[in-house]
Write an enzyme that holds these catalytic residues in place. Structure first.
Site, short mmCIF file in Angstrom:
data_model
loop_
_atom_site.label_atom_id
_atom_site.label_comp_id
_atom_site.label_asym_id
_atom_site.label_seq_id
_atom_site.Cartn_x
_atom_site.Cartn_y
_atom_site.Cartn_z
N CYS A 1 0.83 -1.21 0.00
CA CYS A 1 0.00 0.00 0.00
C CYS A 1 0.86 1.26 0.00
O CYS A 1 0.67 2.15 -0.84
CB CYS A 1 -0.97 -0.03 1.18
N1 LIG Z 1 -4.88 -4.05 4.77
C1 LIG Z 1 -4.30 -3.36 3.81
O1 LIG Z 1 -4.54 -2.14 3.66
C2 LIG Z 1 -3.35 -4.03 2.86
C3 LIG Z 1 -2.79 -3.25 1.84
C4 LIG Z 1 -1.89 -3.85 0.94
C5 LIG Z 1 -1.57 -5.17 1.10
N2 LIG Z 1 -2.09 -5.90 2.12
C6 LIG Z 1 -1.68 -7.29 2.24
O2 LIG Z 1 -2.78 -8.14 2.02
C7 LIG Z 1 -2.65 -9.32 2.82
C8 LIG Z 1 -3.91 -9.44 3.68
O3 LIG Z 1 -3.98 -8.27 4.49
P1 LIG Z 1 -5.21 -7.97 5.45
O4 LIG Z 1 -5.05 -6.57 5.88
O5 LIG Z 1 -6.45 -8.43 4.83
O6 LIG Z 1 -4.86 -8.93 6.69
P2 LIG Z 1 -5.86 -9.52 7.79
O7 LIG Z 1 -7.05 -8.66 7.92
O8 LIG Z 1 -5.02 -9.78 8.99
O9 LIG Z 1 -6.32 -10.92 7.14
C9 LIG Z 1 -5.40 -11.98 6.99
C10 LIG Z 1 -6.07 -13.16 6.30
O10 LIG Z 1 -5.11 -14.21 6.20
C11 LIG Z 1 -5.63 -15.39 6.82
N3 LIG Z 1 -4.52 -16.13 7.46
C12 LIG Z 1 -3.67 -15.67 8.40
N4 LIG Z 1 -2.76 -16.61 8.69
C13 LIG Z 1 -3.06 -17.70 7.93
C14 LIG Z 1 -2.50 -18.99 7.77
N5 LIG Z 1 -1.38 -19.35 8.45
N6 LIG Z 1 -3.07 -19.84 6.90
C15 LIG Z 1 -4.18 -19.50 6.20
N7 LIG Z 1 -4.76 -18.28 6.30
C16 LIG Z 1 -4.21 -17.40 7.15
C17 LIG Z 1 -6.66 -14.91 7.80
O11 LIG Z 1 -7.57 -15.96 7.94
P3 LIG Z 1 -8.17 -16.47 9.34
O12 LIG Z 1 -8.22 -15.27 10.24
O13 LIG Z 1 -9.51 -16.96 8.91
O14 LIG Z 1 -7.25 -17.51 9.79
C18 LIG Z 1 -7.25 -13.71 7.08
O15 LIG Z 1 -8.24 -14.15 6.15
C19 LIG Z 1 -1.37 -9.13 3.66
O16 LIG Z 1 -0.29 -9.76 3.05
C20 LIG Z 1 -1.17 -7.62 3.65
O17 LIG Z 1 0.17 -7.25 3.81
C21 LIG Z 1 -2.98 -5.36 2.99
#
Ligand SMILES: NC(=O)c1ccc[n+]([C@@H]2O[C@H](COP(=O)([O-])OP(=O)(O)OC[C@H]3O[C@@H](n4cnc5c(N)ncnc54)[C@H](OP(=O)(O)O)[C@@H]3O)[C@@H](O)[C@H]2O)c1
Length: 341
Positions: free
Chosen positions: A149
């Protein structure tokens, strides 16, 4: 419009939920499979009552996704690479919102993320999905590493100015602020409402991983100080960049360079000197607005770039990549304007 069959792994996270919301209304996509570790077997309407009525039921991330033309992975870095080899073997094209496929060099990945890449043989077929610079490569890509981001907000402002050779590559300072959804949905004491509300703080003042991504994709050999801050807001990134204009370059050139770089980019809006973008211009849209001013005493250009971290910074950019890979118009299914203007 022909619909591609798509799957999403990680729908319980912020980025996965935003992807789901976009893709359910996308005219060129049919969401056929969703998965998340903690929600296996649960109907979508139970996980998100606001998304009731789709008939989708959450499966395990380890299930086969071979019926999907495209799979989005919205998982923490280090986790996507556990699933992507099977997705590729099943024939799906993959858009990874995490960091595992942003660098093609496994040694660079190991240096920045402090662990060995577990699917290094697939890195050669991955493309960095900053659409505005890699559109042609994205079109045929089998795996897209969707940009971070902060790097998205920063590189859209910085990279054309470096490429045009109008600013110095040394002494760059970037001061960036993000809403809390940028840190994901996981529980953490320092992100409780009581800790954030009426507060504002810097974090990872030295060594944030996005510094390496910014340097690597800046297109130049830059020296950069990057400091992120946490805003007491749900979404949005505002990055302020302090750059030094080279001697003899008129300040108006900044706008001219951006205008040339983005004349065919539907989501990037450069503004002339003195128009400074605000978060509300972009929140809930897939756009980036760029503005600047110039301090002649210091030859300093101050650039401000704003995006919505969950859209242009994550899910929206992922869908933009999908559109290009699927041969659709780049804007398909994506919000061009902020609802709050
Ligand atoms: N948030 C942002 O603004 C943003 C921006 C750019 C990029 N990203 C990237 O996008 C990705 C997701 O971000 P997010 O903000 O959505 O994170 P998040 O809200 O913490 O969600 C993480 C997801 O990953 C799953 N997960 C975590 N550990 C896991 C494992 N060991 N095996 C299988 N599933 C697992 C979780 O599932 P459960 O909880 O169901 O286990 C949840 O669905 C990250 O890599 C982040 O760096 C995010």
């Amino acid at each position: 419009m022909k619909k591609s069959r798509v799957g999403i792994i990680g729908v319980t996270g912020y980025a996965g939920a935003e992807l789901l919301r976009l893709l359910l209304e996308h005219p060129g996509a049919e969401v056929v499979k969703i998965a998340a570790r903690s929600a296996e077997g649960r109907p979508l309407g139970e996980i998100y009552p606001g998304l009731a009525g789709t008939g989708l039921v959450c499966t395990s991330p380890s299930d086969s996704f071979s019926e999907c033309d495209f799979v989005f992975t919205a998982l923490p870095h280090g986790v996507s690479m556990e699933y992507i080899p099977a997705l590729r073997a099943g024939g799906s094209r993959v858009i990874d919102l995490g960091a595992d496929f942003r660098f093609q060099d496994p040694e660079l990945y190991a240096k920045v993320y402090q662990s060995q890449h577990q699917a290094a043989d697939l890195l050669a077929e991955s493309v960095y999905g900053l659409v505005e610079f890699y559109r042609d490569e994205v079109r045929e890509a089998r795996i897209v590493g969707n940009p971070g981001c902060y790097p998205t907000a920063v590189l859209l402002g910085l990279r054309p100015l470096l490429a045009a050779g109008i600013v110095h590559s040394e002494g760059i300072i970037i001061d960036a602020k993000s809403g809390v959804s940028g840190a994901g949905r996981g529980l953490s004491q320092d992100r409780l409402f009581g800790e954030l509300n009426e507060n504002f703080r810097a974090y990872k003042v030295v060594g944030h991983r996005h510094t390496a991504e910014i340097s690597h994709y800046s297109g130049a050999d830059i020296q950069v100080t990057f400091t992120p801050h946490l805003l007491p807001l749900q979404r949005g990134i505002l990055a302020t960049m302090y750059l030094t204009l080279k001697p003899g370059v008129p300040a108006s050139t900044v706008f001219e360079v951006w205008a040339e770089a983005y004349h065919e980019a539907p989501f990037v809006h450069p503004h002339p000197r003195g128009v400074i973008p605000e978060l509300r211009w972009v929140v809930r849209s897939n756009c980036c607005h760029l503005g600047y001013d110039y301090d002649p005493e210091l030859s300093r250009v101050i650039v401000v770039s704003v995006i919505d971290n969950l859209l242009k910074g994550a899910a929206g950019q992922g869908v933009q990549n999908f559109n290009i890979m699927a041969g659709l118009p780049e804007e398909t299914g994506l919000p061009l304007y902020s609802p709050v203007v």
